[in-house]
Write an enzyme that holds these catalytic residues in place. Structure first.
Site, mmCIF file in Angstrom:
data_model
loop_
_atom_site.group_PDB
_atom_site.id
_atom_site.type_symbol
_atom_site.label_atom_id
_atom_site.label_comp_id
_atom_site.label_asym_id
_atom_site.label_seq_id
_atom_site.Cartn_x
_atom_site.Cartn_y
_atom_site.Cartn_z
ATOM 1 N N ARG A 173 0.877 -1.193 -0.007
ATOM 2 C CA ARG A 173 0.029 0.165 0.151
ATOM 3 C C ARG A 173 0.887 1.357 0.087
ATOM 4 O O ARG A 173 0.426 2.379 -0.936
ATOM 5 C CB ARG A 173 -0.832 0.031 1.190
ATOM 6 C CG ARG A 173 -1.982 -1.058 1.185
ATOM 7 C CD ARG A 173 -2.906 -0.898 2.221
ATOM 8 N NE ARG A 173 -3.754 0.052 2.518
ATOM 9 C CZ ARG A 173 -4.388 0.733 3.717
ATOM 10 N NH1 ARG A 173 -4.439 -0.412 4.584
ATOM 11 N NH2 ARG A 173 -4.932 1.594 3.779
ATOM 12 N N CYS A 195 -1.344 6.119 9.028
ATOM 13 C CA CYS A 195 -1.725 4.769 8.476
ATOM 14 C C CYS A 195 -2.682 5.025 7.545
ATOM 15 O O CYS A 195 -3.050 6.064 6.730
ATOM 16 C CB CYS A 195 -2.169 3.966 9.575
ATOM 17 S SG CYS A 195 -3.514 4.469 10.429
#
Length: 281
Positions: free
Chosen positions: A178, A238
């Site tokens: 990611r 995050c």
């Protein structure tokens, strides 16, 4: 152990203690298609209450589970029987995934006596510890005094300024795929990649296979391996502010004091068409 983590043995020995409040803070990514409240009804640590991360948020914000107002947090904690003088123990079903977010929220609102259950419900069940099912017992309400610590939180403008000036580093807890932009984000409209200049410290690099936290030297090594200078301020991030709190917990455990969490995290940054995005390592 630490003031910020407790062991399975410690919690079982203190079940039923009047000064302990146990909170199941389980939460899952939207793609997991799991219902943490339903799972709580199926099995939870005896005496636990369910800490709903999505409901305990600023529901007026378009971003997921942003910090609620001090008034809302205080009101919800009173109803959960969590108040001044209570030692809060947070856990989740994964071992350690979302419980650190609960831990961080209490810290932000000035409640220092809070810890994470090392290994969570995953380790609790693996060791055959006792559980309850069904709805939690209605607790006696307690007074909770919120004391907002704004220096523990960063917004998008502050993060952008820190990256531009080098006044703080950004540690991104998402997976490497990611972070590098090789995997689509789980939320629609959010671009793949990372903030230019951010460092990738996958939250799992701080954990053992059983979901317990690694030793302090191993946690420190994980940050250093990612290029984080632990002598300088760190902002954790995050996908939406959940696993960033694991990095915040890790930094706290190794004695790092100058760190904050970017609450909007990549959902806000990657969803802003004007924000710069980098891909690759």
């Amino acid at each position: 152990m630490s003031n910020d983590i407790v062991s399975i043995d410690w919690l079982q020995a203190h079940l039923g203690s009047p000064d302990i409040a146990i909170l199941d803070a389980s939460w899952h990514l939207p793609t997991a298609q799991r219902d943490p409240r339903k799972e709580f009804l199926e099995a939870h640590v005896p005496g636990a209450q369910f800490f709903d991360i999505d409901e305990l948020s600023d529901t007026s914000s378009p971003l997921p589970h942003m910090l609620p107002s001090p008034e809302k947090f205080s009101s919800r904690m009173r109803k959960l029987g969590v108040g001044d003088g209570k030692r809060v123990i947070a856990y989740d079903t994964a071992g350690l995934f979302s419980a650190a977010r609960c831990w961080w929220m209490f810290k932000v609102f000035g409640h220092e006596d809070v810890a994470v259950l090392d290994g969570g419900l995953k380790k609790w069940l693996a060791e055959g510890r006792p559980t309850e099912d069904g709805p939690a017992a209605r607790p006696q309400e307690r007074h909770f005094t919120p004391r907002l610590r704004t220096m523990m939180v960063r917004d998008m403008k502050e993060v952008a300024a820190a990256l531009a000036t080098g006044s703080a580093q950004v540690a991104d807890a998402r997976s490497g795929t990611r972070f590098r932009g090789e995997e689509a984000e789980p939320r629609p409209g959010v671009r793949a990649g990372h903030m230019p200049g951010a460092r990738n410290v996958h939250y799992a690099s701080l954990l053992n296979p059983d979901g317990t936290l690694k030793s302090k030297p191993e946690i420190e090594a994980a940050f250093r391996a990612a290029g984080v200078d632990l002598s300088k301020p760190v902002i954790t991030s995050c996908g939406s502010g959940i696993t960033a709190a694991i990095l915040s917990l890790g930094l706290t455990l190794i004695g790092m004091k100058d760190h904050a969490l970017y609450d909007g995290s990549w959902t806000e940054w990657g969803g802003d068409p004007d924000a710069k995005v980098a891909t690759g390592a």
